[in-house]
Design an enzyme around this catalytic site. Sequence first.
Site, PDB file in Angstrom:
ATOM      1  N   SER A 355      37.754  73.413  30.023  1.00 28.93           N
ATOM      2  CA  SER A 355      36.924  73.935  31.109  1.00 28.93           C
ATOM      3  C   SER A 355      35.878  72.944  31.590  1.00 28.93           C
ATOM      4  O   SER A 355      35.609  72.845  32.778  1.00 28.93           O
ATOM      5  CB  SER A 355      36.213  75.207  30.646  1.00 28.93           C
ATOM      6  N   CYS A 356      35.248  72.250  30.649  1.00 31.66           N
ATOM      7  CA  CYS A 356      34.047  71.488  30.984  1.00 31.66           C
ATOM      8  C   CYS A 356      34.118  70.070  30.454  1.00 31.66           C
ATOM      9  O   CYS A 356      34.593  69.841  29.339  1.00 31.66           O
ATOM     10  CB  CYS A 356      32.812  72.166  30.401  1.00 31.66           C
ATOM     11  N   ASN A 568      26.467  71.175  31.190  1.00 29.16           N
ATOM     12  CA  ASN A 568      27.654  71.088  32.045  1.00 29.16           C
ATOM     13  C   ASN A 568      27.382  71.730  33.391  1.00 29.16           C
ATOM     14  O   ASN A 568      26.244  71.926  33.792  1.00 29.16           O
ATOM     15  CB  ASN A 568      28.831  71.782  31.343  1.00 29.16           C
ATOM     16  N   LEU A 569      28.430  72.095  34.053  1.00 31.56           N
ATOM     17  CA  LEU A 569      28.336  72.666  35.390  1.00 31.56           C
ATOM     18  C   LEU A 569      27.617  74.001  35.413  1.00 31.56           C
ATOM     19  O   LEU A 569      26.962  74.346  36.391  1.00 31.56           O
ATOM     20  CB  LEU A 569      29.752  72.826  35.946  1.00 31.56           C
ATOM     21  N   CYS A 570      27.720  74.770  34.344  1.00 27.42           N
ATOM     22  CA  CYS A 570      27.127  76.116  34.327  1.00 27.42           C
ATOM     23  C   CYS A 570      26.074  76.272  33.246  1.00 27.42           C
ATOM     24  O   CYS A 570      25.689  77.391  32.917  1.00 27.42           O
ATOM     25  CB  CYS A 570      28.222  77.174  34.166  1.00 27.42           C
ATOM     26  N   GLU A 572      25.918  75.994  29.974  1.00 33.20           N
ATOM     27  CA  GLU A 572      26.108  76.613  28.658  1.00 33.20           C
ATOM     28  C   GLU A 572      26.637  75.635  27.608  1.00 33.20           C
ATOM     29  O   GLU A 572      26.627  75.956  26.413  1.00 33.20           O
ATOM     30  CB  GLU A 572      27.035  77.827  28.743  1.00 33.20           C
ATOM     31  N   PRO A 772      29.634  81.843  32.450  1.00 37.08           N
ATOM     32  CA  PRO A 772      29.434  82.912  33.437  1.00 37.08           C
ATOM     33  C   PRO A 772      30.602  83.899  33.558  1.00 37.08           C
ATOM     34  O   PRO A 772      30.403  85.020  33.990  1.00 37.08           O
ATOM     35  CB  PRO A 772      29.260  82.149  34.757  1.00 37.08           C
ATOM     36  N   THR A 773      31.810  83.482  33.224  1.00 33.11           N
ATOM     37  CA  THR A 773      33.024  84.315  33.311  1.00 33.11           C
ATOM     38  C   THR A 773      33.218  84.905  34.706  1.00 33.11           C
ATOM     39  O   THR A 773      33.660  86.043  34.846  1.00 33.11           O
ATOM     40  CB  THR A 773      33.046  85.451  32.270  1.00 33.11           C
ATOM     41  N   THR A 775      35.367  84.649  37.161  1.00 36.67           N
ATOM     42  CA  THR A 775      36.669  85.140  37.597  1.00 36.67           C
ATOM     43  C   THR A 775      37.374  85.958  36.527  1.00 36.67           C
ATOM     44  O   THR A 775      37.966  86.989  36.833  1.00 36.67           O
ATOM     45  CB  THR A 775      37.564  83.948  38.009  1.00 36.67           C
ATOM     46  N   ILE A 776      37.320  85.524  35.277  1.00 36.59           N
ATOM     47  CA  ILE A 776      38.075  86.257  34.267  1.00 36.59           C
ATOM     48  C   ILE A 776      37.513  87.655  34.060  1.00 36.59           C
ATOM     49  O   ILE A 776      38.252  88.587  33.709  1.00 36.59           O
ATOM     50  CB  ILE A 776      38.167  85.489  32.932  1.00 36.59           C
TER      51      ILE A 776
END
Length: 946
Positions: A355-356, A568-570, A572, A772-773, A775-776
């Site tokens: 993911s990251c 990272n991007l979000c 976490e 953030p989740t 989409t899932i």
Amino acid sequence: MSNASAQIIANPHYNPSEASHYRVIRRNGAVLPFDAGKIHIAMTKAFLAVEGGSGAASARIRDLVGRLTEQVVEALQRRQPGGGTFHIEDIQDQVELALMRAGEHEVARAYVLYREERARERARQQPEAASPGGIHVCYPDGNRRPLDLERLRKVIEEACAGLGAAVDLDAILHSTLKNLYDGISEEELFLAPVLSARVLIEQDPAYAYATARLLLDRVRREVLDEAATQAEMAARYPEYFREYLQLGIRHELIDPRLGQFDLDRIGAALKPERDLNFQYLGLQILYDRYFLHIRDRRIELPQAFWMRVAMGLAVEEIDREGQAIAFYEVLSNFDFVSSTPTLFNAGTLRPQLSSCFLTTVADDLDGIYEAIKENALLSKYSGGLGNDWTPVRALGSYIKGTNGKSQGVVPFLKVVNDTAVAVNQGGKRKGAVCAYLETWHLDIEEFLELRKNTGDDRRRTHDMNTANWVPDLFMERVMAEGQWTLFSPNEAPDLHDLTGAAFKARYEHYERLVDEGVITLYKRLPALQLWRKMLTMLFETGHPWITFKDPCNLRSPQQHVGVVHSSNLCTEITLNTNEREIAVCNLGSVNLVAHLRQPLQDDGTDLRNSADAGELLSYLDMDKLARTVKVAMRMLDNVIDINYYALNKARSGNLRHRPVGLGLMGFSDALLQLRIPYASPAAVAFADISQELISYHAIDASADLARERGSYHSFPGSLWSLGILPIDSIELLAAARENGLDMDRSARLDWDSLREKVRGGMRNSNCLAIAPTATISNIVGVSQGIEPIYQNLYVKSNLSGEFTVVNGYLVTDLKRLGLWDDVMVNDLKYFDGSVMPIDRIPAKLKPLYANAFETDPNWLIEAAARRQKWLDQAQSLNLYFAQASGKKIDDTYRLAWQRGLKTTYYLRSLGATAAEKSTVQTGTLNAVSGILKACAIDDPGCEACQ
């Protein structure tokens, strides 16, 4: 037509050719080409009827009507991007919506009244409409056959089965028939009931399941190339699954190793009935973006999708069938869901599952452009990026090789921004990157302004994210209202790698060199002045985010082998990076609400003031949670070995440290089931105990994997090897802070025995991170991550279209009280999904259903702090402000630091929220929904993670 009308209509802003492949169904069943000009004329007449045709009014109306016509056409096209038909009433609904969005309430009211008058006139005349018996369907083979009304009814009846009296079969059927016409294509016939049911979701959340099942009928028709009912799928699924694998392998979409599994055993494990667990939004997202396809024809059904992911993650297991089935069980049952890249690519020929990615940029031209190239390669295969730009020298610093001066960080970030736009994530999502810069960097003030809409656009980055990497020393200077000095990293190079007391000593040394005149390129300013500018830019632009360097490093299990230079991007992920090693993290999230015991009934039980962890613990199914986490950690660990790495620096770092990030979602849903308001001591306590359980079992599972597979390479010397767990590392941070640390240390589980077990080895350097989740969570139909309720009724807009989302828990409560009716729906629309202004709703329910902006952000901080003590990484934490003030924002972010949070994410304020207005059938004007701009609800950045 008046001269004014002719003048206004003469220069419309719309382009009729753009809508040439759309048609309109009139009320008598006739089908005509779609003509945007008629929308333009109708709105013009409505404006003229209200405002008259003076010269000034004509100019305003002409421009406004042109823009509104474009909006209506775009909204219609989003619903059917490939072309199709619209019913005339749907078009008129969109016109009303556009008028209200524009704030033209009087014109909208006049338009509503005109429609009602015309409806009464048609009712008097009772014109003959097309009957189902006169409708023929055109099939791809060119044949025309009469509409099979019985099959249509059966499909709708099957979709409504088991959903209770709230779902009206006849209402869906009637609306569907209204949208049929003679000569309709087979594809439009399958789509018609979906669109008809979708608009009813706001009346009752049960329609979200009915709509999903109608969409499922369409998907089965596309995948199987023939119609099949749900009842028939029990027998069809195993046979279809074998054929699907062969087809995917033949077209080089699926890893041939999946065809070597025992497919009889795998096929027998498929659960067709779980197809019915989807809500419409979830299934639509899967269809649009996740299911494998060949030339735009989908070849996956939902259970095949879950099993393909499960098999892809089990492909290197010894008992691959047994583990694949175990993985499939937690995925298809919505107990745990892997992140989006894993769902996209598991079991394919290019399994980029991570993911990251976190990188550090070197301070030379080769290193800078190598980092930009790395961004492009990582983004190509669906990765979200976090770049550490602190080593790059500041504007005006000396360049020995050219005897010139540096242009600083900002011009290069413009290139990074444009690269993210140019290289999207496999053509499936926008490229997404976040640049980090430490607060002592001389370019920090210009960095703060990168997302502004004013100034030199060559020094702006409108499409990328930015974040402050804030050392504790800066926060201490802010608290003390002291001075702060900015340096260029080429003159203070070691600050980048130092933390805690070592950073402070060296920073003060460089300040003395400034005083002595040794360092001449610097800037000194009040720390509070810079802090206020950081918060001002965060409020105005949403960037840069506030993240804290020292908590990330002093509590890192891996501080013996490197430094955490960014998130990272979000925000976490907190992993080590350097010029030779790219950090990689593999994510997935436990669905917390799926691990509750029976939800509380409205029997007077009130937990809002309960901080009794033992009582709250009794509501969690601890055995199931332990099983899910154990399986999830095995899946995440497998990703590391199976993963496709676009760069060797990413491969070597991931295999050496093996970090994973197990998170959670559905936190707000769990609170609602337990009747706990987010703003309550009980919610803080539940955040604590639920995260403690997940953390305990994740660490335990990694220790078990180490016994089976061996410890990760850099385990010796780590905090794990010393028996220091996340709960223990709090003391390392507290010892480094002059004023201590105000962070809860309480625990309930048997951590002593786990410490001893961990000393023997860990499979993963890091185990926990809450993403953030975005989409899932939508796929499985639960609240996102740790977010509070956004709104109780709103329209979600994303790449799959526009979807009405209703809080099903609120509907259940209001039904129980006999309060759920059309008036309540309209009230929720009018008040932007808020229950607070609605007098009919009992006062005791209102705190439970308070939305994010009605929840004091301090409660979010307190709950996050309780989670943070159990995390070896961080959490993606948005903060919401209904009426943001400088003091409130200042106090909140200071509290976040004082409570030991590692990072924060977006600052959300109502000032950045656009309220969409619409009308209802009664002719009264109501608000539909607030849609956040660049929001975690559907932010490309968030989706890059999950």
